[in-house]
Every structure is written in structure tokens, then in C-alpha cells.
Motif scaffolding. Structure first.
Motif, short mmCIF file in Angstrom:
data_model
loop_
_atom_site.label_atom_id
_atom_site.label_comp_id
_atom_site.label_asym_id
_atom_site.label_seq_id
_atom_site.Cartn_x
_atom_site.Cartn_y
_atom_site.Cartn_z
N PHE A 280 -1.99 -6.84 17.16
CA PHE A 280 -2.31 -7.76 16.07
C PHE A 280 -2.52 -7.04 14.74
O PHE A 280 -2.94 -7.63 13.76
CB PHE A 280 -3.56 -8.57 16.42
CG PHE A 280 -3.42 -9.32 17.72
CD1 PHE A 280 -2.68 -10.50 17.77
CD2 PHE A 280 -4.01 -8.83 18.88
CE1 PHE A 280 -2.55 -11.18 18.97
CE2 PHE A 280 -3.87 -9.52 20.06
CZ PHE A 280 -3.14 -10.69 20.13
N GLY A 281 -2.25 -5.75 14.74
CA GLY A 281 -2.37 -4.99 13.51
C GLY A 281 -3.79 -4.52 13.21
O GLY A 281 -4.04 -4.02 12.11
N ASN A 282 -4.65 -4.73 14.13
CA ASN A 282 -6.02 -4.26 13.91
C ASN A 282 -6.11 -2.77 14.23
O ASN A 282 -5.52 -2.28 15.20
CB ASN A 282 -6.98 -5.03 14.82
CG ASN A 282 -6.98 -6.51 14.51
OD1 ASN A 282 -6.95 -6.91 13.35
ND2 ASN A 282 -6.98 -7.35 15.57
N PRO A 283 -6.87 -2.03 13.43
CA PRO A 283 -7.00 -0.58 13.68
C PRO A 283 -7.78 -0.29 14.97
O PRO A 283 -8.74 -1.00 15.29
CB PRO A 283 -7.75 -0.07 12.44
CG PRO A 283 -8.50 -1.25 11.94
CD PRO A 283 -7.66 -2.45 12.23
N VAL A 284 -7.34 0.71 15.68
CA VAL A 284 -8.03 1.16 16.90
C VAL A 284 -8.89 2.36 16.54
O VAL A 284 -8.38 3.40 16.10
CB VAL A 284 -7.04 1.54 18.01
CG1 VAL A 284 -7.79 2.05 19.24
CG2 VAL A 284 -6.16 0.36 18.36
N VAL A 285 -10.21 2.19 16.71
CA VAL A 285 -11.16 3.25 16.33
C VAL A 285 -11.31 4.26 17.48
O VAL A 285 -11.32 3.90 18.66
CB VAL A 285 -12.52 2.64 15.96
CG1 VAL A 285 -13.50 3.74 15.56
CG2 VAL A 285 -12.35 1.64 14.83
N GLU A 286 -11.40 5.47 17.11
CA GLU A 286 -11.56 6.57 18.09
C GLU A 286 -12.83 6.36 18.91
O GLU A 286 -13.89 6.12 18.36
CB GLU A 286 -11.61 7.91 17.34
CG GLU A 286 -11.64 9.12 18.24
CD GLU A 286 -11.64 10.39 17.40
OE1 GLU A 286 -10.66 11.15 17.48
OE2 GLU A 286 -12.62 10.58 16.66
N PRO A 287 -12.76 6.42 20.28
CA PRO A 287 -13.96 6.25 21.12
C PRO A 287 -14.97 7.36 20.88
O PRO A 287 -14.65 8.45 20.41
CB PRO A 287 -13.40 6.31 22.54
CG PRO A 287 -11.95 6.04 22.42
CD PRO A 287 -11.55 6.59 21.09
#
Length: 448
Positions: free
Chosen positions: A301-308
Motif C-alpha cells: 500500500f506504499g506505507n514505509p516499513v520501519v526497521e524492527p
């Protein structure tokens, strides 16, 4: 008052300590406990004990852990372009491996090391025996010198009586002045002999203290032992002594242990022909952190994936592994075969050493047996000579008192008797030591 009592008690303790006389058993026990050569070999024995513990520990798995951290800065390639790649990485791993099969190498190594430990213990006993025999010989030498002092003291007393009698007869004119001069010279010679004998006692005590490695030897003394005047012949057969010596002497036992050690080493070397199977297992995890951004990508959906986070990554990246590896020897230039040949040669050397040790023991026992027989014959001859010279001295004294012989004849007879007494003492202690040595090889502890 308390200080005075303390000083008196302290001086009393010093006096008691100075008067202590050592028995042969005390000398032997002290030497075998404090001798530096014994202590050094005990350290060697402790080294072998540690080698045995190490060999047994090899049955346990090897476990290791490692933690790594790395930081990198700069550009990283991406297709035809590049992106900034500043990164911090961390990883942690825990692994274990254990030997599963190697044709019994561990068991054979343990057995070989046990024989080495056994041989080291026998080496210590061999040194203790050597020291004990040296001390026993020096102890008997000291007793002999003390016996000679007693003989010299008796000779001085007789010479003193002769001088006193000659002085009286010379003063009343019954004998010439030369008789008194000869009596005085004879007394001086006996006093000189006594002083020499006393010095020899001190010299033998010093030598014994040196064997014991005592720092303070000036007050050192040994117990007076009552050696019987009549000594009986020994009745032990030399074959019986040899059988016992082969079974009990530590140098022979050490050589036998080293044969078994060499044979076990050959078996250890032969295991190199066989495959080695090792099992391993491990767990680990890792963490990555992009230093220039926390966004690792975008979802559908184009949302950024934040580093765990650190702990989340360690949880998600946790992994396990297990494996078995087999090392099969194929060709190592024939080195293993040559090493086996070397081990076989060590077996031959060890067997030859055993024969040498048995030969030494046999020669020592046979020599001890010969010395016992010879010294007893010498002792019997010396006793007979002492009786004859005593009788000659009695006749010389009576003849001199009756005026039928000179004082020179008396002095000669007295010197002959003193020499005969010394020969008896020498023969007695020589026989006693050779008998104790033979009994030692027969398994009888040293004692007086």
C-alpha cells in the motif's frame, strides 16, 4: 617474673631440640619427604596426573560462543546506480561439537596415560629407595665410627694405666727412664688415635646431615644402636630374593608400566587409519541497523516499513543447526604408517629397558649375596683374631709385670689388640649393611 620463666622455658626447649638423636627410620622418612630430587619427581608425577585428567575430559563436548559487531559506511551498488549504505551489524552464536567415533582413540589415550602415571609413581619409589640405601650405609658408617671411638677410649685408659704404673716404677728406680718415656709416647699415640676417631664421627655425621639436606648440622646426632656381638649367618636363598625383587622393585615395575604405555601408544597411533565422526549443534541470531534511515522498504500500500528493534530482530532471526561430519583419511604420504613403526620401536626399546633393569637388580642381589657371605667370613676371622690378640696382650702384661718383657712388647700387643677390635667392628658393620641390603631386596624394610 613471667619473662624470666619464658626465657627459661625457651632455653629448655632449645636444649631438648639440641639433644635429639635421630633413628634410622626418622632419617629415612625425613629424606624421602624433603629430598629435592624426590620433590622434583613428585612434580613430574603431578604433570602426568594432569595429563590423565585432560585425556578424560576429551569425552566431554566442546562448547564455544562468539559475539560479533561490525560497522560499515559508504555507497553500495544497486543495479546501475548506488545507494547510501551505512550499516551496523551484530550477531551471536553458541555452538557445541562432540567426537562420536574414532576407533577408540580417547579410551586408548586414557589407558596409555594411566600407564605413564603408574610409571611416574614407581620412579618416585625408586629414588626413595636409592636415598634410603645411601642413608642406611652412612648411618651404619657413623655407628662404626662411634664404636671405634669407644675402642680408642679403652685404649687410652689402658695406656694411661700403663703410664701411671711406669711413672711409679721409674720414680722408685725399678725401671729405667726410657720405660716412662715410651709409656708417655704410647699414651700420646692413643690420645691422637682417639681424637682422629672423634673427628671421623663428626665427619660421618656431617655427611649424613648432607644426605638429609639439613641446614643446621652442628647439633645433629644419631641414636646409639646396640648391635649384638654375635652375628648369625643369613639363610635366605638368592633365588628367593631375586623372585621377590623382580616382583617388588619399583625400577622393574616402572619399566613394565612403560612397556604397556608404549603398546597403548601404538594402538592410539593406529586409530589415525580410521575415519573420525564428529557431531555438532548450534544456535544463533543477528541484528542489522541502517544508520542513515530507519525505513527498510514499503508495503503493497506504499506505507514505509520501519526497521524492527534489536530484540525483535534477534527473536525473528533466531536459528538452529545440527550436523554430522565424517573425516576419512585417504592419503597422508604414508606418515601414519611410519608413526606406527616408530611406536613399535618404542615398544622394543621399553622391553629392552625392562631387561636392563632386571639385569641390574640381578647383579645387585648377587653382589649383596656375595658380600653377605664374604663379610660374614671376614667377621668370623676378625673375631678369632681379636681373641688371639687379647690373649697375647694379657700375656704381655703379665710378662712385663714379672720383668720378663719390655714395655715395647706391651705397646705392640696393645696396638695389635686395638687394631683387631677395629677390624671386628669394621667387619661387623660391613656384614650388617650387606645383610640389610639383601633383606631390602627380599622385601624387608630397612631397620636397625
Amino acid at each position: 617474673m613471667k619473662k624470666v620463666l619464658t626465657i627459661i622455658l625457651g632455653l629448655s626447649c632449645l636444649a631438648v631440640s639440641a639433644q635429639k638423636k635421630w633413628s634410622l627410620r626418622e632419617c629415612v622418612d625425613y629424606a624421602t619427604k624433603h629430598n629435592l630430587q624426590v620433590i622434583q619427581n613428585e612434580y613430574s608425577k603431578q604433570m602426568q596426573d594432569l595429563n590423565l585428567k585432560i585425556a578424560r575430559k576429551n569425552y566431554l563436548p566442546s562448547v564455544s560462543a562468539n559475539v560479533g559487531n561490525s560497522v560499515s559506511f559508504g555507497q553500495a551498488s544497486l543495479g546501475t546506480g548506488s545507494i547510501r549504505n551505512d550499516r551496523f551489524s551484530n550477531n551471536a552464536n553458541l555452538g557445541a561439537d562432540i567426537l562420536v567415533y574414532n576407533n577408540g582413540r580417547l579410551e586408548k589415550t586414557i589407558r596409555k596415560t594411566e600407564f605413564d602415571v603408574e610409571a611416574s609413581q614407581y620412579d618416585i619409589e625408586t629414588i626413595k629407595n636409592d636415598i634410603s640405601l645411601q642413608i642406611a650405609q652412612q648411618y651404619l658408617t657413623t655407628l662404626l665410627n662411634k664404636e671405634i671411638v669407644k675402642i680408642s677410649q679403652a685404649a687410652v685408659e689402658n695406656a694411661q694405666k700403663q703410664y701411671d704404673r711406669s711413672k711409679i716404677t721409674t720414680e722408685v728406680g725399678t725401671t729405667a727412664q726410657t720405660v716412662l718415656a715410651e709409656a708417655e709416647a704410647g699414651l700420646a699415640r692413643e690420645k691422637q688415635n682417639l681424637k682422629t676417631a672423634e673427628i671421623n664421627v663428626g665427619r660421618s655425621l656431617f655427611a649424613l646431615a648432607q644426605l638429609l639436606q639439613l641446614q643446621d648440622y652442628k647439633d645433629f646426632d644419631v641414636e646409639d644402636v646396640n648391635v649384638p656381638d654375635q652375628l648369625a649367618p643369613q639363610l635366605i636363598a638368592v633365588d628367593e630374593v631375586l623372585t621377590t625383587a623382580y616382583e617388588t622393585q619399583p625400577q622393574v615395575k616402572a619399566a613394565e608400566s612403560r612397556i604397556r604405555s608404549a603398546e597403548a601408544q601404538t594402538e592410539v597411533t593406529r586409530t589415525a587409519f580410521w575415519p573420525t565422526v564428529t557431531a555438532s549443534a548450534g544456535i544463533g541470531s543477528f541484528y542489522n541497523n541502517l544508520l542513515n534511515t530507519r525505513v527498510t522498504g514499503y508495503d503493497l500500500f506504499g506505507n514505509p516499513v520501519v526497521e524492527p528493534t534489536f530484540f525483535n530482530q534477534y527473536k525473528d532471526n533466531f536459528g538452529q543447526n545440527i550436523g554430522v561430519s565424517v573425516n576419512i583419511p585417504i592419503f597422508n604420504k604414508g606418515i601414519t604408517k611410519l608413526q606406527v613403526e616408530q611406536s613399535k620401536l618404542q615398544e622394543s626399546i621399553a622391553k629392552t629397558t625392562l631387561q636392563q633393569q632386571k639385569q641390574i637388580v640381578r647383579e645387585n642381589v648377587q653382589k649383596a649375596q656375595f658380600d653377605v657371605d664374604a663379610n660374614y667370613e671376614i667377621y668370623l676371622s676378625a673375631v678369632q683374631a681379636e681373641k688371639s690378640t687379647k690373649l697375647a696382650l694379657d700375656f704381655a702384661d703379665k710378662s712385663y709385670a714379672a720383668g720378663r718383657s719390655t714395655i715395647y712388647d706391651v705397646n705392640i700387643a696393645r696396638n695389635n689388640y686395638a687394631n683387631a677390635q677395629g677390624s671386628v667392628a669394621q667387619a661387623k658393620y660391613n656384614y650388617l649393611f650387606s645383610l640389610k641390603l639383601l633383606n631390602f631386596y627380599a622385601g624387608i624394610p630397612l631397620s636397625l
